[in-house]
Motif scaffolding. Structure first.
Motif, PDB file in Angstrom:
ATOM      1  N   TYR A   1       0.826  -1.200   0.000  1.00  0.00           N
ATOM      2  CA  TYR A   1       0.000   0.000   0.000  1.00  0.00           C
ATOM      3  C   TYR A   1       0.863   1.254   0.000  1.00  0.00           C
ATOM      4  N   SER A   2       1.880   1.258   0.846  1.00  0.00           N
ATOM      5  CA  SER A   2       2.760   2.416   0.962  1.00  0.00           C
ATOM      6  C   SER A   2       3.398   2.767  -0.380  1.00  0.00           C
ATOM      7  N   GLU A   3       3.895   1.755  -1.095  1.00  0.00           N
ATOM      8  CA  GLU A   3       4.613   2.024  -2.340  1.00  0.00           C
ATOM      9  C   GLU A   3       3.679   2.211  -3.529  1.00  0.00           C
TER      10      GLU A   3
ATOM     11  N   VAL B   1       0.363   2.942  -3.638  1.00  0.00           N
ATOM     12  CA  VAL B   1      -0.641   4.006  -3.542  1.00  0.00           C
ATOM     13  C   VAL B   1      -0.015   5.339  -3.148  1.00  0.00           C
ATOM     14  N   GLU B   2       0.747   5.346  -2.054  1.00  0.00           N
ATOM     15  CA  GLU B   2       1.232   6.610  -1.499  1.00  0.00           C
ATOM     16  C   GLU B   2       2.462   7.151  -2.229  1.00  0.00           C
TER      17      GLU B   2
ATOM     18  N   SER C   1       4.253   5.670  -5.387  1.00  0.00           N
ATOM     19  CA  SER C   1       4.210   5.616  -6.857  1.00  0.00           C
ATOM     20  C   SER C   1       2.885   6.083  -7.430  1.00  0.00           C
ATOM     21  N   GLN C   2       1.819   6.042  -6.618  1.00  0.00           N
ATOM     22  CA  GLN C   2       0.476   6.474  -7.041  1.00  0.00           C
ATOM     23  C   GLN C   2       0.009   5.736  -8.289  1.00  0.00           C
ATOM     24  N   TYR C   3       0.240   4.431  -8.304  1.00  0.00           N
ATOM     25  CA  TYR C   3      -0.224   3.608  -9.420  1.00  0.00           C
ATOM     26  C   TYR C   3      -1.734   3.423  -9.395  1.00  0.00           C
TER      27      TYR C   3
ATOM     28  N   THR D   1      -5.546   4.402  -6.793  1.00  0.00           N
ATOM     29  CA  THR D   1      -6.103   5.137  -5.657  1.00  0.00           C
ATOM     30  C   THR D   1      -6.267   4.201  -4.465  1.00  0.00           C
ATOM     31  N   SER D   2      -6.478   4.813  -3.299  1.00  0.00           N
ATOM     32  CA  SER D   2      -6.707   4.021  -2.095  1.00  0.00           C
ATOM     33  C   SER D   2      -7.937   3.139  -2.248  1.00  0.00           C
TER      34      SER D   2
ATOM     35  N   ALA E   1      -1.256  -1.314 -11.844  1.00  0.00           N
ATOM     36  CA  ALA E   1      -0.081  -0.449 -12.000  1.00  0.00           C
ATOM     37  C   ALA E   1       0.322  -0.278 -13.458  1.00  0.00           C
TER      38      ALA E   1
ATOM     39  N   LYS F   1      -8.085   5.748   5.538  1.00  0.00           N
ATOM     40  CA  LYS F   1      -8.249   6.040   4.112  1.00  0.00           C
ATOM     41  C   LYS F   1      -9.690   5.814   3.658  1.00  0.00           C
TER      42      LYS F   1
END
Length: 398
Positions: A250-252, A254-255, A257-259, A261-262, A290, A359
């Protein structure tokens, strides 16, 4: 596939064994702990491929290793029954059905757009997914918290990963947990010597893919290579199975790389809860998401890169470790470190539940869905697929 394997002084075909693996795959809901129950019923009690003691030993082994623990356990059973070839086929039969389905689900947002349907219908999948994670944290926590040290390690893992949202923190806190457990141990001769002859070629291959994918990712601006590198890294950094990989992914994804949305992440994670098979199959969904923005083939390649990347380290580690397991498990320090590692892992899962609920939003209806899901999971009277179906219907109807 007519090779015969010897089991308790009788021979069965590899095809028969793989059919039993497929039966395990169809009935394996709810993460590693639930999967072990299925393995016990099908592989130990019904078919007697291994004893319960041997299964527990394999669970201990895969609990120490990075990667998908229940997948590595059943792959190790395959290795025991018929060597490397049957181990590989075991993993494919176990994981491939749900990986294909999760790849198809990565096209869900495009499908909804084409049908002019809103993704709002999936708004309760997030709170439901939080309930599954809370349940996992509770079950693991109840199992691993046996004294003040393990409780403090659980809190350490939860608080550290809640406030530090970086990929490197997860393996670090797990390592610290193992070290603390060893230092606090009163056992003597923890690192007793044993003579082993491991197949080094698999460890070399493991390192080759780790370094090679990282170098290629830095050299080329290619999304598929980046996806493989990320998921291969998840595969060798995470100990404890699919629930533990969620905060790191989730960290990589979504937050950082923003591949996606949450909501898209939570939708995929919620849907995989209702599907049988390994939790790491979520990698096919996340990899496909992604790789969006190009052709259908590109998205399928992204899903494939995610799936292969996350499962490959665990397979190579089983190939490396299992042949020497009988000697390796005699090292007391390895078993001792697992106590602290699993306590920290429970903390990681607890932190993931809080972060994902944040989130999703602290709304009354979200809390209601989460609490209802938790109640159903505690009673164990309604199967996970029906819970997912009920939440989906609630989202679209309410």
């Amino acid at each position: 596939m007519n090779d015969e394997i010897n089991i308790r002084d009788k021979s069965v075909s590899s095809r028969t064994f793989l059919k039993d693996v497929f039966i395990c795959s169809l009935g394996a809901y709810g993460g590693p702990e639930a999967h072990y129950g299925v393995f016990t019923d099908q592989l130990v009690i019904k078919k007697k491929y291994i004893t319960e003691e041997e299964l527990i030993e394999l669970i201990a082994l895969t609990g120490i290793l990075p990667g998908p623990s229940s997948t590595q356990t059943i792959v190790a059973v395959g290795y025991k029954m018929g060597g490397r070839k049957l181990a590989l086929l075991t993993m494919l039969v176990w994981a491939l059905p749900v990986l294909i389905l999760m790849t198809l689900l990565s096209f869900l947002s495009q499908f909804l757009g084409a049908m002019n349907l809103s993704q709002e219908g999936f708004r309760y999948i997030g709170p439901m997914a939080v309930a599954f994670i809370v349940m996992a944290a509770y079950r693991i926590g109840r199992k691993v918290v046996s004294d003040k040290m393990t409780l403090l390690l659980l809190l350490f893992g939860a608080l550290t990963t809640y406030f530090i949202r970086e990929a490197w923190i997860y393996p670090l806190v797990l390592l610290i947990g193992g070290i603390v457990s060893i230092l606090a141990s009163k056992e003597k001769d923890l690192w007793n010597r044993v003579k082993i002859s491991p197949p080094w070629k698999y460890l070399i291959a493991f390192a080759f893919f780790a370094v090679g994918s990282l170098v290629l990712s830095l050299m080329f601006n290619n999304r598929i290579i980046d996806i493989f590198e990320s998921f291969y890294r998840y595969g060798y950094l995470v100990i404890g199975g699919g629930q533990v990989v969620v905060p790191l992914m989730y960290s990589e994804m979504v937050e950082i790389s923003q591949y996606m949305t949450s909501q898209e992440f939570l939708t995929g994670f919620g849907l995989v809860q209702g599907l049988p098979g390994p939790m790491f199959s979520f990698s096919a969904y996340a990899g496909g998401m992604a790789a969006r923005g190009g052709s259908v083939l590109t998205q399928v390649l992204g899903a494939t890169a995610g799936a292969v990347g996350i499962f490959l380290p665990g397979l190579l580690l089983i190939y490396f470790v299992y042949p020497v397991w009988e000697k390796l498990k005699k090292i007391k320090g390895i078993k001792t470190s697992l106590k602290g590692i699993t306590a920290v892992a429970a903390g990681l899962i607890a932190a993931a539940a809080v972060l994902l609920m944040q989130k999703s939003g602290f709304h009354i209806d979200n809390f209601v869905i989460m609490l209802i899901t938790l109640a159903l999971l505690f009673t164990k009277k309604i199967p996970a697929p029906l819970i997912v179906l009920g939440v989906l219907l609630s989202g679209f109807l309410l």
